[in-house]
Design a protein around this motif. Structure first.
Motif, PDB file in Angstrom:
ATOM      1  N   GLY A  50       0.785  -1.222   0.000  1.00  0.00           N
ATOM      2  CA  GLY A  50       0.000   0.000   0.000  1.00  0.00           C
ATOM      3  C   GLY A  50       0.818   1.273   0.000  1.00  0.00           C
ATOM      4  O   GLY A  50       0.252   2.372  -0.020  1.00  0.00           O
ATOM      5  N   GLY A  51       2.149   1.141   0.042  1.00  0.00           N
ATOM      6  CA  GLY A  51       3.001   2.312  -0.088  1.00  0.00           C
ATOM      7  C   GLY A  51       3.498   2.927   1.200  1.00  0.00           C
ATOM      8  O   GLY A  51       4.025   4.044   1.190  1.00  0.00           O
ATOM      9  N   THR A  52       3.372   2.230   2.333  1.00  0.00           N
ATOM     10  CA  THR A  52       3.892   2.748   3.591  1.00  0.00           C
ATOM     11  C   THR A  52       5.326   2.290   3.793  1.00  0.00           C
ATOM     12  O   THR A  52       5.623   1.096   3.749  1.00  0.00           O
TER      13      THR A  52
ATOM     14  N   PRO B 179       1.897   8.997   6.139  1.00  0.00           N
ATOM     15  CA  PRO B 179       1.573   9.305   4.740  1.00  0.00           C
ATOM     16  C   PRO B 179       2.051  10.694   4.317  1.00  0.00           C
ATOM     17  O   PRO B 179       1.887  11.671   5.046  1.00  0.00           O
ATOM     18  N   GLY B 180       2.677  10.754   3.136  1.00  0.00           N
ATOM     19  CA  GLY B 180       3.179  12.013   2.607  1.00  0.00           C
ATOM     20  C   GLY B 180       4.469  12.473   3.243  1.00  0.00           C
ATOM     21  O   GLY B 180       4.924  13.595   2.993  1.00  0.00           O
TER      22      GLY B 180
ATOM     23  N   ALA C 132       3.665   6.818   0.656  1.00  0.00           N
ATOM     24  CA  ALA C 132       2.712   7.397  -0.292  1.00  0.00           C
ATOM     25  C   ALA C 132       1.802   8.394   0.421  1.00  0.00           C
ATOM     26  O   ALA C 132       1.566   8.306   1.626  1.00  0.00           O
ATOM     27  N   LYS C 133       1.280   9.348  -0.340  1.00  0.00           N
ATOM     28  CA  LYS C 133       0.424  10.386   0.216  1.00  0.00           C
ATOM     29  C   LYS C 133      -1.020   9.909   0.332  1.00  0.00           C
ATOM     30  O   LYS C 133      -1.449   9.002  -0.381  1.00  0.00           O
TER      31      LYS C 133
ATOM     32  N   VAL D 164      -6.086   7.429  10.579  1.00  0.00           N
ATOM     33  CA  VAL D 164      -6.317   6.271  11.449  1.00  0.00           C
ATOM     34  C   VAL D 164      -6.614   5.026  10.604  1.00  0.00           C
ATOM     35  O   VAL D 164      -6.106   3.935  10.876  1.00  0.00           O
ATOM     36  N   ALA D 165      -7.416   5.194   9.545  1.00  0.00           N
ATOM     37  CA  ALA D 165      -7.710   4.075   8.645  1.00  0.00           C
ATOM     38  C   ALA D 165      -6.433   3.585   7.965  1.00  0.00           C
ATOM     39  O   ALA D 165      -6.240   2.374   7.773  1.00  0.00           O
ATOM     40  N   TRP D 166      -5.560   4.524   7.590  1.00  0.00           N
ATOM     41  CA  TRP D 166      -4.256   4.146   7.011  1.00  0.00           C
ATOM     42  C   TRP D 166      -3.482   3.253   7.973  1.00  0.00           C
ATOM     43  O   TRP D 166      -2.910   2.230   7.572  1.00  0.00           O
ATOM     44  N   PHE D 167      -3.472   3.609   9.248  1.00  0.00           N
ATOM     45  CA  PHE D 167      -2.734   2.815  10.218  1.00  0.00           C
ATOM     46  C   PHE D 167      -3.337   1.411  10.353  1.00  0.00           C
ATOM     47  O   PHE D 167      -2.606   0.416  10.447  1.00  0.00           O
TER      48      PHE D 167
END
Length: 280
Positions: free
Chosen positions: A26-28, A71-72, A77-78, A89-92
């Protein structure tokens, strides 16, 4: 209490360089060190995972420490322009899924603290312990107006590199190394990634503020006695709400306390990680 590493926090700050990274699908971007129970570290706006250098050096002696680029920031990824704290929070949560981590300890600093608190409020069954370093809680009207004004100015004036340094550090020579590292990271940050994260940070102080009463695990609220924005009062207010919450105030330090008082913070984090589910 599990043993921490032997490298002093001060030495880790002075020697902090670029950490090797891996990236999820996912780009992290993240850096992983050590083994054992998982601990994820989330930095604040304008920073990068290297901001946790003293904690990585110390705590990876007894834990699987995973520091992420928000992110960013750094090499991650941003998120889309306009993303709010809920999206961070959803990204985490997606990052934990990608890493196949079921339950985790999470420590966040500043914006990272807001993300860690949001995770504890949203998917608390996955958060074993939460540490909230220099995090805000229900800003007063004056502070809220100031941070919203700064957020609105970023798309016009760009990243302010001197204002944060003035707020985050005192004039003491002992903070010079941490201050110059922070200046370097602010100069490296992606302007759009910074703007998106700062806007979410500015509007996020009340998003999960009502959730602390439902956070079951040990919850550490740590800040510097001289932090003008993430104040000791905020830390104690949140600690009183969380069933196993407690506050620790590092005297004589400001916002970047994990870099300016690394050995103290490392000891407090090791203490927090030692608490069982029925303690604190």
């Amino acid at each position: 209490m599990q043993a921490a590493g032997s490298i002093s926090g001060t030495a880790a700050v002075k020697d902090a360089g670029a950490f090797p990274r891996k990236r999820t699908a996912g780009g992290t971007a993240y850096h992983e060190a050590g083994s054992g129970e998982s601990l994820v570290l989330i930095h604040g706006v304008g920073m990068r995972l290297e901001a946790w250098a003293p904690q990585i050096a110390s705590l990876s002696g007894g834990y699987r420490v995973i520091a992420v680029d928000m992110p960013g920031h750094g090499e991650s990824a941003k998120l889309q322009v306009g993303s709010r704290l809920e999206e961070f929070v959803a990204w985490f949560g997606r990052f934990l899924d990608e890493m196949e981590i079921g339950t985790v300890n999470v420590a966040g600093h500043s914006m990272g603290a807001l993300v860690s608190g949001g995770a504890a409020a949203t998917f608390g069954q996955r958060i074993k312990r939460v540490a909230y370093l220099n995090g805000v809680y229900r800003r007063d009207p004056e502070a809220k107006a100031a941070v919203l004004e700064r957020a609105a100015a970023i798309p016009v004036t760009g990243v302010d590199k001197e204002g944060p340094l003035a707020r985050w550090f005192g004039d003491d020579p002992e903070s010079n190394a941490a201050r110059e590292l922070t200046r370097k990271w602010l100069n490296l940050v992606d302007p759009q990634g910074y703007a998106v994260a700062y806007a979410a940070f500015a509007g996020g102080d009340e998003t999960y503020a009502d959730g602390w009463k439902d956070v079951a695990g040990p919850a550490l609220f740590l800040t510097g006695s001289d932090d003008p924005n993430s104040t000791p009062l905020m830390a104690t207010q949140m600690a009183e709400l969380a069933p196993r919450g407690y506050a620790r105030i590092v005297e004589g330090h400001r916002h970047m306390v994990n870099l300016t008082a690394p050995d103290i913070v490392n000891s407090l984090l090791a203490e927090w990680l030692s608490f069982g589910e029925d303690e604190r």
